[in-house]
Design a protein around this motif. Structure first.
Motif, PDB file in Angstrom:
ATOM      1  N   ARG A 143       3.950   5.608  -2.482  1.00  0.00           N
ATOM      2  CA  ARG A 143       2.928   5.525  -1.427  1.00  0.00           C
ATOM      3  C   ARG A 143       3.453   4.729  -0.238  1.00  0.00           C
ATOM      4  O   ARG A 143       3.284   5.120   0.916  1.00  0.00           O
ATOM      5  CB  ARG A 143       1.657   4.877  -1.975  1.00  0.00           C
ATOM      6  CG  ARG A 143       0.612   4.542  -0.911  1.00  0.00           C
ATOM      7  CD  ARG A 143      -0.616   3.870  -1.503  1.00  0.00           C
ATOM      8  NE  ARG A 143      -1.468   3.376  -0.435  1.00  0.00           N
ATOM      9  CZ  ARG A 143      -1.353   2.177   0.114  1.00  0.00           C
ATOM     10  NH1 ARG A 143      -0.418   1.318  -0.316  1.00  0.00           N
ATOM     11  NH2 ARG A 143      -2.168   1.803   1.096  1.00  0.00           N
ATOM     12  N   GLU A 169     -13.164   9.305  -2.118  1.00  0.00           N
ATOM     13  CA  GLU A 169     -13.859   8.291  -2.917  1.00  0.00           C
ATOM     14  C   GLU A 169     -15.325   8.654  -3.080  1.00  0.00           C
ATOM     15  O   GLU A 169     -16.012   8.997  -2.120  1.00  0.00           O
ATOM     16  CB  GLU A 169     -13.745   6.914  -2.256  1.00  0.00           C
ATOM     17  CG  GLU A 169     -14.449   5.826  -3.037  1.00  0.00           C
ATOM     18  CD  GLU A 169     -14.353   4.464  -2.357  1.00  0.00           C
ATOM     19  OE1 GLU A 169     -15.185   3.601  -2.674  1.00  0.00           O
ATOM     20  OE2 GLU A 169     -13.458   4.282  -1.507  1.00  0.00           O
ATOM     21  N   ILE A 172      -5.127   6.704  -8.729  1.00  0.00           N
ATOM     22  CA  ILE A 172      -4.194   7.716  -8.237  1.00  0.00           C
ATOM     23  C   ILE A 172      -3.165   8.053  -9.319  1.00  0.00           C
ATOM     24  O   ILE A 172      -2.864   9.221  -9.578  1.00  0.00           O
ATOM     25  CB  ILE A 172      -3.486   7.217  -6.958  1.00  0.00           C
ATOM     26  CG1 ILE A 172      -4.468   7.228  -5.771  1.00  0.00           C
ATOM     27  CG2 ILE A 172      -2.257   8.075  -6.645  1.00  0.00           C
ATOM     28  CD1 ILE A 172      -3.910   6.585  -4.516  1.00  0.00           C
ATOM     29  N   VAL A 184      -7.350   9.254   0.264  1.00  0.00           N
ATOM     30  CA  VAL A 184      -8.073   9.422  -0.988  1.00  0.00           C
ATOM     31  C   VAL A 184      -9.478   9.929  -0.698  1.00  0.00           C
ATOM     32  O   VAL A 184     -10.029   9.719   0.394  1.00  0.00           O
ATOM     33  CB  VAL A 184      -8.171   8.110  -1.799  1.00  0.00           C
ATOM     34  CG1 VAL A 184      -6.802   7.661  -2.274  1.00  0.00           C
ATOM     35  CG2 VAL A 184      -8.854   7.009  -0.993  1.00  0.00           C
ATOM     36  N   TYR A 193      -6.665  12.810  -4.146  1.00  0.00           N
ATOM     37  CA  TYR A 193      -5.823  12.169  -3.128  1.00  0.00           C
ATOM     38  C   TYR A 193      -4.843  13.180  -2.569  1.00  0.00           C
ATOM     39  O   TYR A 193      -4.582  14.227  -3.169  1.00  0.00           O
ATOM     40  CB  TYR A 193      -5.100  10.942  -3.684  1.00  0.00           C
ATOM     41  CG  TYR A 193      -3.936  11.243  -4.598  1.00  0.00           C
ATOM     42  CD1 TYR A 193      -2.624  11.227  -4.129  1.00  0.00           C
ATOM     43  CD2 TYR A 193      -4.143  11.512  -5.950  1.00  0.00           C
ATOM     44  CE1 TYR A 193      -1.555  11.486  -4.968  1.00  0.00           C
ATOM     45  CE2 TYR A 193      -3.073  11.773  -6.800  1.00  0.00           C
ATOM     46  CZ  TYR A 193      -1.787  11.763  -6.306  1.00  0.00           C
ATOM     47  OH  TYR A 193      -0.718  12.020  -7.139  1.00  0.00           O
ATOM     48  N   ILE A 197     -11.991   7.160  -7.306  1.00  0.00           N
ATOM     49  CA  ILE A 197     -11.117   8.085  -6.601  1.00  0.00           C
ATOM     50  C   ILE A 197     -11.182   9.428  -7.333  1.00  0.00           C
ATOM     51  O   ILE A 197     -10.858   9.506  -8.520  1.00  0.00           O
ATOM     52  CB  ILE A 197      -9.669   7.569  -6.557  1.00  0.00           C
ATOM     53  CG1 ILE A 197      -9.625   6.172  -5.924  1.00  0.00           C
ATOM     54  CG2 ILE A 197      -8.779   8.550  -5.799  1.00  0.00           C
ATOM     55  CD1 ILE A 197     -10.258   6.088  -4.556  1.00  0.00           C
ATOM     56  N   ASP A 245      -6.121   1.394  -4.904  1.00  0.00           N
ATOM     57  CA  ASP A 245      -6.373   2.741  -5.411  1.00  0.00           C
ATOM     58  C   ASP A 245      -5.299   3.230  -6.375  1.00  0.00           C
ATOM     59  O   ASP A 245      -5.480   4.260  -7.040  1.00  0.00           O
ATOM     60  CB  ASP A 245      -6.442   3.738  -4.246  1.00  0.00           C
ATOM     61  CG  ASP A 245      -7.545   3.416  -3.257  1.00  0.00           C
ATOM     62  OD1 ASP A 245      -8.622   2.972  -3.700  1.00  0.00           O
ATOM     63  OD2 ASP A 245      -7.321   3.622  -2.042  1.00  0.00           O
ATOM     64  N   SER A 304      -5.751   5.480   1.890  1.00  0.00           N
ATOM     65  CA  SER A 304      -5.621   4.808   0.602  1.00  0.00           C
ATOM     66  C   SER A 304      -5.268   3.336   0.794  1.00  0.00           C
ATOM     67  O   SER A 304      -4.791   2.926   1.847  1.00  0.00           O
ATOM     68  CB  SER A 304      -4.532   5.481  -0.231  1.00  0.00           C
ATOM     69  OG  SER A 304      -3.263   5.332   0.404  1.00  0.00           O
TER      70      SER A 304
END
Length: 199
Positions: free
Chosen positions: A79, A93, A50, A91, A101, A98, A46, A42
């Protein structure tokens, strides 16, 4: 593992398949123009998506015991704490969006638990059943193994059959069940504990 935030409808019902053993996840389709689904580390960019994914779980499901949706700032802080601990935050993608995750965190804060990690994984609802969760969790397991982790634990809140099946499919076994461990939406929630070795 659901989100009901506005999402691109073009991503619905796309078949997924686990990639080769190098840990790279791919989306496959008969249409050569369909993009690949990539599992990657990630980035701070993102965080908005998320946060949208997670907050839907908070406000509509018992998959998390959290009851107040955290801000993007708070999700970014969490994070960073994972990364500062030397653990992966990944993640999935697809077409720039996204769709899921996952991350690992130390199971408990005291130093004696430093070789045991707990996984957390969330996948958009239009992607459940298409192996996004399998791709994410498989890569998380591989990354934690490379970091020298000894075992991985999943703490599954409430009745979450999808999560139980996902973890069981990747070698997790139930090692504990705590009845009435949490309370949300007017009901008592059990906590199932599953574990697998990383050695």
């Amino acid at each position: 593992m659901e989100i009901q935030e506005p999402i691109p409808t073009s991503l619905h019902q796309i078949p997924f398949q686990e990639g080769p053993d190098n840990g790279v996840a791919h989306l496959t389709s008969a249409d050569p123009g369909v993009s690949k689904c990539l599992i990657r580390p990630s980035t701070s960019a993102d965080i908005p998506l998320i946060t949208a994914i997670y907050n839907n779980f908070v406000t509509t499901t018992t998959a998390t015991s959290e009851t107040v949706a955290p801000s993007e700032f708070e999700m970014a802080r969490r994070r960073q704490a994972v990364l500062d601990g030397g653990l992966p935050y990944l993640v999935a993608e697809l077409e720039g969006y996204i769709v899921g995750y996952c991350y690992a965190s130390q199971f408990r804060p005291r130093d004696g638990y430093r070789f045991t990690v707990e996984d957390s994984i969330y996948v958009r609802p239009d992607c459940t059943g298409h192996r996004v969760g399998t791709l994410l969790l498989s890569q998380l397991i591989a990354d934690c193994r490379l970091r020298g982790c000894h075992s991985m634990v999943a703490c599954i809140c409430g009745e979450n059959v999808l999560s139980e099946k996902l973890h069981a499919s990747l070698g997790f076994k139930q090692v504990g069940l705590i009845p009435e461990a949490g309370f949300k939406f007017g009901e008592w929630l059990r906590l199932m504990i599953m574990q697998r070795s990383l050695i």
